[in-house]
Scaffold this motif. Structure first.
Motif, PDB file in Angstrom:
ATOM      1  N   THR A 248       0.846  -1.197   0.000  1.00 46.91           N
ATOM      2  CA  THR A 248       0.000   0.000   0.000  1.00 46.91           C
ATOM      3  C   THR A 248       0.877   1.241   0.000  1.00 46.91           C
ATOM      4  O   THR A 248       1.773   1.373   0.838  1.00 46.91           O
TER       5      THR A 248
ATOM      6  N   TRP B  16       0.638   5.471   0.007  1.00 46.19           N
ATOM      7  CA  TRP B  16      -0.172   6.677   0.136  1.00 46.19           C
ATOM      8  C   TRP B  16       0.652   7.882  -0.299  1.00 46.19           C
ATOM      9  O   TRP B  16       1.835   7.985   0.034  1.00 46.19           O
TER      10      TRP B  16
ATOM     11  N   GLY C 167     -10.048  12.500  -3.190  1.00 46.35           N
ATOM     12  CA  GLY C 167      -9.148  11.359  -3.237  1.00 46.35           C
ATOM     13  C   GLY C 167      -7.951  11.553  -4.141  1.00 46.35           C
ATOM     14  O   GLY C 167      -7.357  10.582  -4.612  1.00 46.35           O
TER      15      GLY C 167
ATOM     16  N   GLU D 143      -3.942  10.700  -0.365  1.00 48.83           N
ATOM     17  CA  GLU D 143      -4.538  10.035   0.801  1.00 48.83           C
ATOM     18  C   GLU D 143      -4.317  10.764   2.128  1.00 48.83           C
ATOM     19  O   GLU D 143      -5.044  10.531   3.096  1.00 48.83           O
TER      20      GLU D 143
ATOM     21  N   VAL E 268      -6.550  12.415   6.788  1.00 47.33           N
ATOM     22  CA  VAL E 268      -6.473  11.344   5.800  1.00 47.33           C
ATOM     23  C   VAL E 268      -7.814  11.235   5.096  1.00 47.33           C
ATOM     24  O   VAL E 268      -8.865  11.588   5.643  1.00 47.33           O
ATOM     25  N   ASN E 269      -7.771  10.766   3.866  1.00 51.77           N
ATOM     26  CA  ASN E 269      -8.994  10.505   3.121  1.00 51.77           C
ATOM     27  C   ASN E 269      -9.705   9.323   3.765  1.00 51.77           C
ATOM     28  O   ASN E 269      -9.110   8.266   3.978  1.00 51.77           O
TER      29      ASN E 269
ATOM     30  N   ALA F 241      -9.732   5.949   1.907  1.00 47.89           N
ATOM     31  CA  ALA F 241      -8.420   5.303   1.913  1.00 47.89           C
ATOM     32  C   ALA F 241      -8.144   4.678   3.283  1.00 47.89           C
ATOM     33  O   ALA F 241      -7.600   3.573   3.373  1.00 47.89           O
ATOM     34  N   TYR F 242      -8.519   5.393   4.334  1.00 48.96           N
ATOM     35  CA  TYR F 242      -8.315   4.874   5.688  1.00 48.96           C
ATOM     36  C   TYR F 242      -9.128   3.602   5.903  1.00 48.96           C
ATOM     37  O   TYR F 242      -8.620   2.606   6.442  1.00 48.96           O
TER      38      TYR F 242
END
Length: 338
Positions: free
Chosen positions: A24, A26, A78, A81, A237-238, A241-242
């Motif tokens: 992942t 970000w 978005g 992130e 944070v978005n 995404a979280y």
């Protein structure tokens, strides 16, 4: 034989691709350059990578993803992130957290700033406010009380602030306006040019920003104790995404916040310790405002601006008095150790 080799290669490639897909990454939108104000984000990235063996990484960009006043917008769609922004850049987009930018709140230390910010961030009304932008508040960027640098003769009385053009945002700008100054909300990255070109006479910043953005290099003097307030700059944070993180990734992120903040406080403390030597090195005069002048400043700026904020925010449907009281209670609790 070739058929079996081809199958084996394809299988190996498939495993590799699956491994890559599991990682992942970000993107994180900051601005300016790496400095004391961003050290907690840098530390967070380091910790998250360590805890996930490099499977979850934060790619930090300084100005390459968005303008600083557009970071919240980028989070909402978005485009990246994680991002840092300051409430005073767009007060209408995040009205709930502007309680933390009211002048003369009484916050004295960086540790107190962390405590009150995180208490406010956890309030349901604040969470709902930022949720409109698909944003989840992660941590604050604690800064000391702002003070101003200026050119020419030092200004150490309120009467000398009349018509003074000052770079100041949020509640600090309102406080200066209350004593006749003319605030302008140019961004941090624009402050040096504004000072150099004469668009502003003075600039209100925390110490690290006077260094990072070069305003200390144009200054003849600096107010040591004006302390009208500070700005509040969360890292968000978005939300999508979280929520998409695995349990292990989310744990790595959340569990790293406290250590990242502790690193930030240690680093900023070292900067504050050497501040006097910076002033001496650059030939900047330290100006001390009298207790009488400070008391007059608070009388003119603190109560009226607070009461107007409570009235305005209540009119928008926010529990404004409750948020202000939460700040004061958190300060009291923090100081008593409860």
């Amino acid at each position: 034989m070739n058929r079996f080799l081809t199958a084996a290669v394809a299988a190996t490639a498939g495993v590799a691709m699956a491994g890559e897909a599991a990682a992942t990454e970000w993107n994180v939108s900051l601005w300016g350059k790496r400095r004391a104000f961003t050290e907690h984000v840098e530390k967070l990235a380091e910790l998250v990578s360590e805890k996930t063996n490099g499977e979850f990484t934060l790619n930090i960009s300084y100005g390459g993803l968005s303008k600083n006043k557009e970071n919240l917008d980028g989070i909402s769609i978005g485009a990246f992130e994680m991002a840092q922004f300051c409430a005073g850049y767009h007060r209408d987009k995040n009205p709930s957290i502007t309680v933390l930018e009211l002048p003369f709140l009484g916050v004295n230390t960086l540790e107190e700033e962390v405590a009150v910010s995180h208490a406010v961030y956890a309030h349901p009304a604040v969470e709902a406010d930022l949720a409109r932008w698909n944003a989840k508040l992660l941590m604050t960027s604690p800064m000391p009380q702002y003070n101003i640098v200026g050119t020419g003769e030092p200004r150490d009385e309120l009467g000398e602030f009349k018509d003074m053009r000052v770079r100041a945002t949020g509640g600090i700008g309102q406080a200066f306006s209350a004593v006749g100054a003319v605030p302008t909300s140019v961004t941090a990255t624009e402050a040096y040019n504004a000072m150099e070109s004469g668009v502003v006479d003075t600039v209100a910043f925390a110490q690290h920003a006077h260094l990072a953005f070069g305003t200390i290099n144009k200054a003849d003097w600096w107010t040591a104790n004006l302390n009208p307030g500070t700005v509040n700059c969360p890292v968000v944070v978005n939300t999508d995404a979280y929520d998409a993180l695995s349990d292990a990734e989310r744990e790595a992120l959340d569990s790293s916040v406290e250590e990242a903040i502790a690193h930030y406080l240690d680093n900023y403390g070292a900067l504050l310790t050497k501040w006097d030597s910076v002033l001496e090195e650059k030939g900047v005069e330290k100006v001390t405002i009298s207790d009488e002048q400070l008391a007059e400043f608070r009388k003119v700026a603190a109560d009226p601006i607070r009461e107007q904020w409570i009235k305005d925010m209540s009119g928008q449907g926010l529990p404004a008095q409750e948020l202000y009281d939460l700040v004061q209670k958190t300060l009291s609790d923090h100081r008593s150790g409860s």
